[in-house]
Enzyme design. Sequence first.
Site, PDB file in Angstrom:
ATOM      1  N   ASP A  39       9.013   0.258   1.483  1.00  0.00           N
ATOM      2  CA  ASP A  39       9.695  -1.030   1.273  1.00  0.00           C
ATOM      3  C   ASP A  39       8.743  -2.221   1.382  1.00  0.00           C
ATOM      4  O   ASP A  39       9.144  -3.361   1.201  1.00  0.00           O
ATOM      5  CB  ASP A  39      10.861  -1.185   2.265  1.00  0.00           C
ATOM      6  CG  ASP A  39      10.404  -1.139   3.721  1.00  0.00           C
ATOM      7  OD1 ASP A  39       9.181  -1.131   3.977  1.00  0.00           O
ATOM      8  OD2 ASP A  39      11.287  -1.114   4.611  1.00  0.00           O
ATOM      9  N   GLY A  40       7.488  -1.938   1.709  1.00  0.00           N
ATOM     10  CA  GLY A  40       6.506  -3.022   1.771  1.00  0.00           C
ATOM     11  C   GLY A  40       6.591  -3.873   3.029  1.00  0.00           C
ATOM     12  O   GLY A  40       5.875  -4.866   3.158  1.00  0.00           O
ATOM     13  N   ARG A  70       1.779  -2.467   1.468  1.00  0.00           N
ATOM     14  CA  ARG A  70       2.549  -3.548   2.120  1.00  0.00           C
ATOM     15  C   ARG A  70       1.617  -4.582   2.724  1.00  0.00           C
ATOM     16  O   ARG A  70       1.928  -5.188   3.743  1.00  0.00           O
ATOM     17  CB  ARG A  70       3.437  -2.969   3.203  1.00  0.00           C
ATOM     18  CG  ARG A  70       2.684  -2.146   4.240  1.00  0.00           C
ATOM     19  CD  ARG A  70       3.527  -1.959   5.449  1.00  0.00           C
ATOM     20  NE  ARG A  70       2.917  -0.999   6.359  1.00  0.00           N
ATOM     21  CZ  ARG A  70       3.392  -0.730   7.554  1.00  0.00           C
ATOM     22  NH1 ARG A  70       4.479  -1.332   7.974  1.00  0.00           N
ATOM     23  NH2 ARG A  70       2.804   0.137   8.325  1.00  0.00           N
ATOM     24  N   GLY A  90      -3.822   2.696  -1.347  1.00  0.00           N
ATOM     25  CA  GLY A  90      -3.877   1.245  -1.541  1.00  0.00           C
ATOM     26  C   GLY A  90      -2.946   0.489  -0.618  1.00  0.00           C
ATOM     27  O   GLY A  90      -2.161   1.067   0.117  1.00  0.00           O
ATOM     28  N   ARG A 110     -13.010   0.704   3.294  1.00  0.00           N
ATOM     29  CA  ARG A 110     -12.728   1.953   4.006  1.00  0.00           C
ATOM     30  C   ARG A 110     -13.482   3.085   3.329  1.00  0.00           C
ATOM     31  O   ARG A 110     -13.916   2.941   2.178  1.00  0.00           O
ATOM     32  CB  ARG A 110     -11.220   2.267   3.901  1.00  0.00           C
ATOM     33  CG  ARG A 110     -10.335   1.126   4.322  1.00  0.00           C
ATOM     34  CD  ARG A 110      -9.024   1.122   3.505  1.00  0.00           C
ATOM     35  NE  ARG A 110      -8.259  -0.110   3.738  1.00  0.00           N
ATOM     36  CZ  ARG A 110      -7.296  -0.218   4.645  1.00  0.00           C
ATOM     37  NH1 ARG A 110      -6.954   0.814   5.366  1.00  0.00           N
ATOM     38  NH2 ARG A 110      -6.672  -1.367   4.809  1.00  0.00           N
ATOM     39  N   LYS A 167      -0.287  -7.958   6.746  1.00  0.00           N
ATOM     40  CA  LYS A 167       0.318  -6.613   6.752  1.00  0.00           C
ATOM     41  C   LYS A 167       1.820  -6.792   6.951  1.00  0.00           C
ATOM     42  O   LYS A 167       2.228  -7.475   7.890  1.00  0.00           O
ATOM     43  CB  LYS A 167      -0.306  -5.807   7.890  1.00  0.00           C
ATOM     44  CG  LYS A 167       0.174  -4.382   8.030  1.00  0.00           C
ATOM     45  CD  LYS A 167      -0.800  -3.625   8.934  1.00  0.00           C
ATOM     46  CE  LYS A 167      -0.255  -2.287   9.380  1.00  0.00           C
ATOM     47  NZ  LYS A 167      -1.218  -1.611  10.274  1.00  0.00           N
ATOM     48  N   ASP A 177      -8.614   6.799   4.773  1.00  0.00           N
ATOM     49  CA  ASP A 177      -8.231   5.425   4.424  1.00  0.00           C
ATOM     50  C   ASP A 177      -8.126   4.557   5.673  1.00  0.00           C
ATOM     51  O   ASP A 177      -8.017   3.332   5.565  1.00  0.00           O
ATOM     52  CB  ASP A 177      -6.888   5.406   3.668  1.00  0.00           C
ATOM     53  CG  ASP A 177      -5.797   6.162   4.389  1.00  0.00           C
ATOM     54  OD1 ASP A 177      -6.018   7.339   4.728  1.00  0.00           O
ATOM     55  OD2 ASP A 177      -4.725   5.588   4.630  1.00  0.00           O
ATOM     56  N   ASN A 178      -8.174   5.174   6.832  1.00  0.00           N
ATOM     57  CA  ASN A 178      -8.106   4.408   8.075  1.00  0.00           C
ATOM     58  C   ASN A 178      -9.444   4.414   8.805  1.00  0.00           C
ATOM     59  O   ASN A 178      -9.495   4.229  10.012  1.00  0.00           O
ATOM     60  CB  ASN A 178      -7.010   4.974   8.985  1.00  0.00           C
ATOM     61  CG  ASN A 178      -5.622   4.751   8.402  1.00  0.00           C
ATOM     62  OD1 ASN A 178      -5.415   3.832   7.606  1.00  0.00           O
ATOM     63  ND2 ASN A 178      -4.673   5.578   8.775  1.00  0.00           N
ATOM     64  N   ASP A 209      -6.227  -0.054  11.768  1.00  0.00           N
ATOM     65  CA  ASP A 209      -4.930   0.573  11.584  1.00  0.00           C
ATOM     66  C   ASP A 209      -4.366   1.152  12.866  1.00  0.00           C
ATOM     67  O   ASP A 209      -4.415   2.348  13.120  1.00  0.00           O
ATOM     68  CB  ASP A 209      -4.990   1.635  10.477  1.00  0.00           C
ATOM     69  CG  ASP A 209      -4.009   1.264   9.386  1.00  0.00           C
ATOM     70  OD1 ASP A 209      -2.953   0.718   9.724  1.00  0.00           O
ATOM     71  OD2 ASP A 209      -4.301   1.502   8.200  1.00  0.00           O
TER      72      ASP A 209
HETATM   73  P1  AMP Z   1      -0.956   3.931   7.105  1.00  0.00           P
HETATM   74  O1  AMP Z   1      -0.298   5.165   7.633  1.00  0.00           O
HETATM   75  O2  AMP Z   1      -0.452   2.666   7.719  1.00  0.00           O
HETATM   76  O3  AMP Z   1      -2.425   4.012   7.119  1.00  0.00           O
HETATM   77  O4  AMP Z   1      -0.509   3.830   5.577  1.00  0.00           O
HETATM   78  C1  AMP Z   1      -0.791   4.786   4.610  1.00  0.00           C
HETATM   79  C2  AMP Z   1      -0.390   4.280   3.252  1.00  0.00           C
HETATM   80  O5  AMP Z   1       1.020   4.051   3.193  1.00  0.00           O
HETATM   81  C3  AMP Z   1      -1.039   2.977   2.834  1.00  0.00           C
HETATM   82  O6  AMP Z   1      -1.277   3.060   1.463  1.00  0.00           O
HETATM   83  C4  AMP Z   1       0.040   1.958   3.161  1.00  0.00           C
HETATM   84  O7  AMP Z   1      -0.084   0.787   2.375  1.00  0.00           O
HETATM   85  C5  AMP Z   1       1.298   2.709   2.800  1.00  0.00           C
HETATM   86  N1  AMP Z   1       2.480   2.233   3.530  1.00  0.00           N
HETATM   87  C6  AMP Z   1       2.775   2.414   4.843  1.00  0.00           C
HETATM   88  N2  AMP Z   1       3.956   1.846   5.139  1.00  0.00           N
HETATM   89  C7  AMP Z   1       4.433   1.283   4.014  1.00  0.00           C
HETATM   90  C8  AMP Z   1       5.612   0.542   3.668  1.00  0.00           C
HETATM   91  N3  AMP Z   1       6.557   0.270   4.560  1.00  0.00           N
HETATM   92  N4  AMP Z   1       5.731   0.134   2.381  1.00  0.00           N
HETATM   93  C9  AMP Z   1       4.794   0.386   1.464  1.00  0.00           C
HETATM   94  N5  AMP Z   1       3.685   1.081   1.722  1.00  0.00           N
HETATM   95  C10 AMP Z   1       3.485   1.530   2.977  1.00  0.00           C
HETATM   96 MG    MG Z   2      -3.805   2.662   6.749  1.00  0.00          MG
END
Ligand code: AMP
Ligand code: MG
Length: 494
Positions: free
Chosen positions: A130-131, A98, A95, A188, A118, A261-262, A271
């Site tokens: 940390d979002g 952030r 999900g 996705r 984002k 998810d990407n 992404d």
């Molecule tokens: P990604 O690698 O960007 O596709 O992210 C994979 C998952 O990690 C997704 O659910 C993102 O929302 C979550 N995510 C990545 N970076 C952060 C962050 N700094 N804080 C919270 N969730 C994150």
């Molecule tokens: Mg992603």
Amino acid sequence: MSVAPTTGTFGVALGDHFAREFAELAIPWQAEAAPDPRLLMLNDRLATELGLDPAWLRSGDGLALLVGAVVPEEATPVAQGYAGHQFGGFVPRLGDGRALLLGELTDVDGRTRDLHLKGSGRTPFARGGDGLAVVGPMLREYVISSAMEALGIPTTRSLAVIATGREVWRETQLPGALLVRVASSHLRVGSFQYAAQISQANGDLDLLRRLAEHAIVRHYPEAAGADNPYLALFDAVLAAQASLVARWMLVGFIHGVMNTDNMTISGETIDYGPCAFMDGYDPGTVFSSIDRDGRYAYRNQPAAAQWNLARFAESLLPLLDDDAERAVAMATESLRTFPEQYQHAWSTGMRAKIGLPADGIDDVSAVLIDDLLALLAQSRVDYTSFFRQLAHAARGDAEPARRLFLDLAAFDEWTLRWRALNPAADLMDRVNPVYIPRNHLVEEALAAATAGDLTPLQQLLPVLSAPYDERPGLQRYAEPPPDDFTDYRTFCGT
Ligand code: AMP
Ligand code: MG
């Protein structure tokens, strides 16, 4: 689909269709306040496409919308739920940790587009994160997605990057930022994996069916008229992904984190984390620091896409047919067409890259292409600049291309066979970019931007916006990296 946005605060019409229709997949949420927002980048052309006034977006009210501080009254920003296979392992709940879907906009052509943030703060999906996001990686997504768009490759778009004024802790303290992303949707493969779990737990197919119908209406309306609309949806996504990944391969793009998810349902690239363009041709190229086994190496991308599509098919199985065996047989049959569809798109593109017409993918050109790639790999020839040099060879001057090879005799022999087919240099120059977001230039521009100087980035962006037109004075942007730029590594989750 009845996306009926109303004109709220600021006159921006932001729909809440997804939030309303898919409560199971959407947690209403608010962006975290940005202490001192400052607009770093705004894509004026995209703003105009969306019917938003760039001058207004630069104003205080506009900025408030872009950081999610104030949203039109009728909008319902949500964090979207999705699952995903990450490097092959299933994570049932990922999900938007952030990110937020602010809502849907109708662009000037009447198309529905998602407006998404984002780096807007922690959500209930944040797990340990940390979002937040930082300036470098958000500008990176802005630059590379803009370059992809200019190359003609389907992609999510970047509307703006805003420095939040918050310090974010990574390995060191870095300036925080937020990206405003626009997509034809944020559905996705992982969205379907998530919905399939909920439907299974509920013991009914309602959610899954509604999501599939939503995807059909939004992206593949022609599937609605098929005998089996859900199978037609699957086939359409498969075709879109086969074409997309072929486009990536043809320009040397390595996504880097092709988790389910990407991967979008729309067929847009999404992404931009550890992605990068290959310099010297090496099919095993991996840039991402976390991809230790090379799962998402350049050469593995078509297979990774097909693997993800198999996961998508699994999610859709209960909709394909009441009889599980028949459903599996249908999905399997469709999936089997992926290699051929991919191969067709790729070979057609490759033929154009060497100046041969699209029709009739004959054995001669297939062997010619294979032999060329072997020569490129042997000498690690710079993938992008080679094809522009080759166009000179088509015009009679083979020397600049020839210089790039170690085995000159082999290149000469190849060139003889190739020239016998009358390659069209002008066709080559229309499909082979001169300017791509070169890793060394992107890093240089992002380092300057992180330190507060946006000039190199502002110089790079217009170069990348017309990638096929060679212009005087831009030689530096067309060149391969300097010899000391080796072992390039990229990072994700930043
Ligand atoms: P990604 O690698 O960007 O596709 O992210 C994979 C998952 O990690 C997704 O659910 C993102 O929302 C979550 N995510 C990545 N970076 C952060 C962050 N700094 N804080 C919270 N969730 C994150
Ligand atoms: Mg992603």
